[in-house]
Design a protein around this motif. Structure first.
Motif, PDB file in Angstrom:
ATOM      1  N   LYS A   1       0.812  -1.217   0.000  1.00 15.77           N
ATOM      2  CA  LYS A   1       0.000   0.000   0.000  1.00 15.77           C
ATOM      3  C   LYS A   1       0.845   1.268   0.000  1.00 15.77           C
ATOM      4  O   LYS A   1       0.455   2.280  -0.605  1.00 15.77           O
ATOM      5  N   PHE A   2       2.005   1.232   0.649  1.00 22.80           N
ATOM      6  CA  PHE A   2       2.770   2.471   0.826  1.00 22.80           C
ATOM      7  C   PHE A   2       4.184   2.410   0.229  1.00 22.80           C
ATOM      8  O   PHE A   2       4.585   3.314  -0.493  1.00 22.80           O
ATOM      9  N   VAL A   3       4.930   1.332   0.548  1.00 21.72           N
ATOM     10  CA  VAL A   3       6.330   1.271   0.111  1.00 21.72           C
ATOM     11  C   VAL A   3       6.421   1.176  -1.411  1.00 21.72           C
ATOM     12  O   VAL A   3       7.187   1.906  -2.050  1.00 21.72           O
ATOM     13  N   SER A   4       5.626   0.269  -1.994  1.00 27.34           N
ATOM     14  CA  SER A   4       5.682   0.088  -3.452  1.00 27.34           C
ATOM     15  C   SER A   4       5.277   1.350  -4.210  1.00 27.34           C
ATOM     16  O   SER A   4       6.013   1.791  -5.115  1.00 27.34           O
ATOM     17  N   PRO A   5       4.146   2.002  -3.883  1.00 21.83           N
ATOM     18  CA  PRO A   5       3.810   3.250  -4.595  1.00 21.83           C
ATOM     19  C   PRO A   5       4.852   4.350  -4.398  1.00 21.83           C
ATOM     20  O   PRO A   5       5.157   5.100  -5.337  1.00 21.83           O
TER      21      PRO A   5
ATOM     22  N   ILE B   1       8.982   7.598  -6.843  1.00 20.19           N
ATOM     23  CA  ILE B   1      10.318   8.203  -6.934  1.00 20.19           C
ATOM     24  C   ILE B   1      10.972   7.852  -8.265  1.00 20.19           C
ATOM     25  O   ILE B   1      11.586   8.697  -8.937  1.00 20.19           O
ATOM     26  N   ILE B   2      10.848   6.571  -8.663  1.00 19.30           N
ATOM     27  CA  ILE B   2      11.455   6.127  -9.916  1.00 19.30           C
ATOM     28  C   ILE B   2      10.834   6.855 -11.105  1.00 19.30           C
ATOM     29  O   ILE B   2      11.545   7.312 -12.017  1.00 19.30           O
ATOM     30  N   ASN B   3       9.509   6.991 -11.107  1.00 21.42           N
ATOM     31  CA  ASN B   3       8.834   7.686 -12.215  1.00 21.42           C
ATOM     32  C   ASN B   3       9.225   9.162 -12.280  1.00 21.42           C
ATOM     33  O   ASN B   3       9.429   9.712 -13.362  1.00 21.42           O
ATOM     34  N   ALA B   4       9.322   9.783 -11.099  1.00 24.27           N
ATOM     35  CA  ALA B   4       9.724  11.191 -11.074  1.00 24.27           C
ATOM     36  C   ALA B   4      11.169  11.351 -11.544  1.00 24.27           C
ATOM     37  O   ALA B   4      11.511  12.324 -12.235  1.00 24.27           O
TER      38      ALA B   4
ATOM     39  N   TRP C   1      13.502  11.078 -19.235  1.00 20.38           N
ATOM     40  CA  TRP C   1      14.523  10.308 -19.950  1.00 20.38           C
ATOM     41  C   TRP C   1      14.043  10.002 -21.364  1.00 20.38           C
ATOM     42  O   TRP C   1      12.870   9.688 -21.590  1.00 20.38           O
ATOM     43  N   MET C   2      14.958  10.021 -22.292  1.00 19.14           N
ATOM     44  CA  MET C   2      14.622   9.761 -23.694  1.00 19.14           C
ATOM     45  C   MET C   2      14.760   8.277 -24.035  1.00 19.14           C
ATOM     46  O   MET C   2      14.147   7.797 -24.987  1.00 19.14           O
ATOM     47  N   SER C   3      15.576   7.568 -23.266  1.00 17.47           N
ATOM     48  CA  SER C   3      15.840   6.165 -23.572  1.00 17.47           C
ATOM     49  C   SER C   3      14.833   5.260 -22.864  1.00 17.47           C
ATOM     50  O   SER C   3      14.770   5.224 -21.631  1.00 17.47           O
ATOM     51  N   ASP C   4      14.050   4.515 -23.652  1.00 19.01           N
ATOM     52  CA  ASP C   4      13.110   3.563 -23.069  1.00 19.01           C
ATOM     53  C   ASP C   4      13.829   2.420 -22.356  1.00 19.01           C
ATOM     54  O   ASP C   4      13.334   1.895 -21.361  1.00 19.01           O
ATOM     55  N   ARG C   5      14.998   2.060 -22.888  1.00 17.99           N
ATOM     56  CA  ARG C   5      15.760   0.974 -22.274  1.00 17.99           C
ATOM     57  C   ARG C   5      16.221   1.361 -20.873  1.00 17.99           C
ATOM     58  O   ARG C   5      16.137   0.563 -19.939  1.00 17.99           O
TER      59      ARG C   5
ATOM     60  N   LEU D   1      13.102  -2.089 -13.513  1.00 20.02           N
ATOM     61  CA  LEU D   1      13.525  -3.431 -13.118  1.00 20.02           C
ATOM     62  C   LEU D   1      14.249  -3.394 -11.780  1.00 20.02           C
ATOM     63  O   LEU D   1      14.022  -4.254 -10.910  1.00 20.02           O
ATOM     64  N   ALA D   2      15.105  -2.399 -11.599  1.00 17.21           N
ATOM     65  CA  ALA D   2      15.803  -2.239 -10.321  1.00 17.21           C
ATOM     66  C   ALA D   2      14.803  -2.018  -9.186  1.00 17.21           C
ATOM     67  O   ALA D   2      14.980  -2.534  -8.083  1.00 17.21           O
ATOM     68  N   GLY D   3      13.731  -1.269  -9.464  1.00 21.10           N
ATOM     69  CA  GLY D   3      12.696  -1.052  -8.458  1.00 21.10           C
ATOM     70  C   GLY D   3      12.022  -2.343  -8.057  1.00 21.10           C
ATOM     71  O   GLY D   3      11.787  -2.595  -6.867  1.00 21.10           O
ATOM     72  N   TYR D   4      11.713  -3.190  -9.044  1.00 15.98           N
ATOM     73  CA  TYR D   4      11.090  -4.484  -8.743  1.00 15.98           C
ATOM     74  C   TYR D   4      12.042  -5.392  -7.961  1.00 15.98           C
ATOM     75  O   TYR D   4      11.614  -6.145  -7.080  1.00 15.98           O
TER      76      TYR D   4
END
Length: 208
Positions: A55-59, A64-67, A72-76, A83-86
């Protein structure tokens, strides 16, 4: 299922903790009943913690990762940072699960009356021997993953077009279930052996 597992785990660890490891049905169920209220408390605690992670840690983590990667221009690169987040999230779940495994062991071995104290002692033990405890956990998990992959390949290769092949698949499924149970027992056995070895060493050092 979770309540049944909490009940059965007390019997399993109680048998493993016994130096003679003499198994009887009465002793197994006696240990299961004796430790059930402790293990139920641990189950309640770990469910709450997993809910908090979901509920809290994952979002928060992926927020943070999305922000961080929004422009970034590179999709990779974005894919790799997600992936690092997962991987971080998976590590948190694995570490919590491992802590509660050792909490169960400490309850049985040390005859502690407080489940919450055992969580703290398990956390101290796991962090003090972080490389050994997490290494053992991932080793056993890798064995389990290998079993899953082998089972998946067998199901892919064997097409149940005939009755005999269907019987073979059912037999393989039953074997796989027993192997999963055996692997879970190996988890507790290996973790218990590590904990007892460490405590034996600590007691010897205190006598010196």
């Amino acid at each position: 299922y979770l309540l049944l597992a909490a009940f059965m785990n007390g019997g399993v660890i109680g048998i493993y903790a016994d130096e003679k490891r003499s198994f009887t049905v009465s002793r197994f169920f006696s240990n299961s009943g004796f430790y059930f209220h402790h293990f139920f408390a641990l189950l309640f605690a770990v469910v709450i913690l997993f809910f908090l992670v979901y509920k809290f840690v994952s979002p928060a983590l992926f927020g943070i990762i999305n922000a961080f990667s929004r422009n970034w221009m590179s999709d990779r690169a974005v894919w790799f940072v997600h992936l690092a987040g997962y991987i971080i999230l998976l590590f948190i779940i694995v570490f919590l699960n491992m802590i509660f495994d050792y909490a169960k062991i400490i309850i049985v071995v040390e005859k502690k009356k407080s489940s919450w104290l055992c969580i703290w002692l398990a956390l101290k033990f796991a962090t003090r021997h972080f490389a050994k405890t997490i290494g053992l956990y991932f080793l056993l998990a890798a064995v389990g993953l290998g079993l899953v992959l082998v089972f998946g390949l067998l199901q892919t290769w064997i097409q149940p077009t005939q009755v005999i092949l269907l019987v073979i698949i059912i037999a393989i499924q039953q074997i796989f279930i027993f192997l999963k149970i055996g692997l879970r027992l190996d988890f507790y056995g290996a973790q218990l052996a590590m904990y007892q070895q460490d405590q034996s060493t600590v007691r010897k050092l205190r006598k010196v």
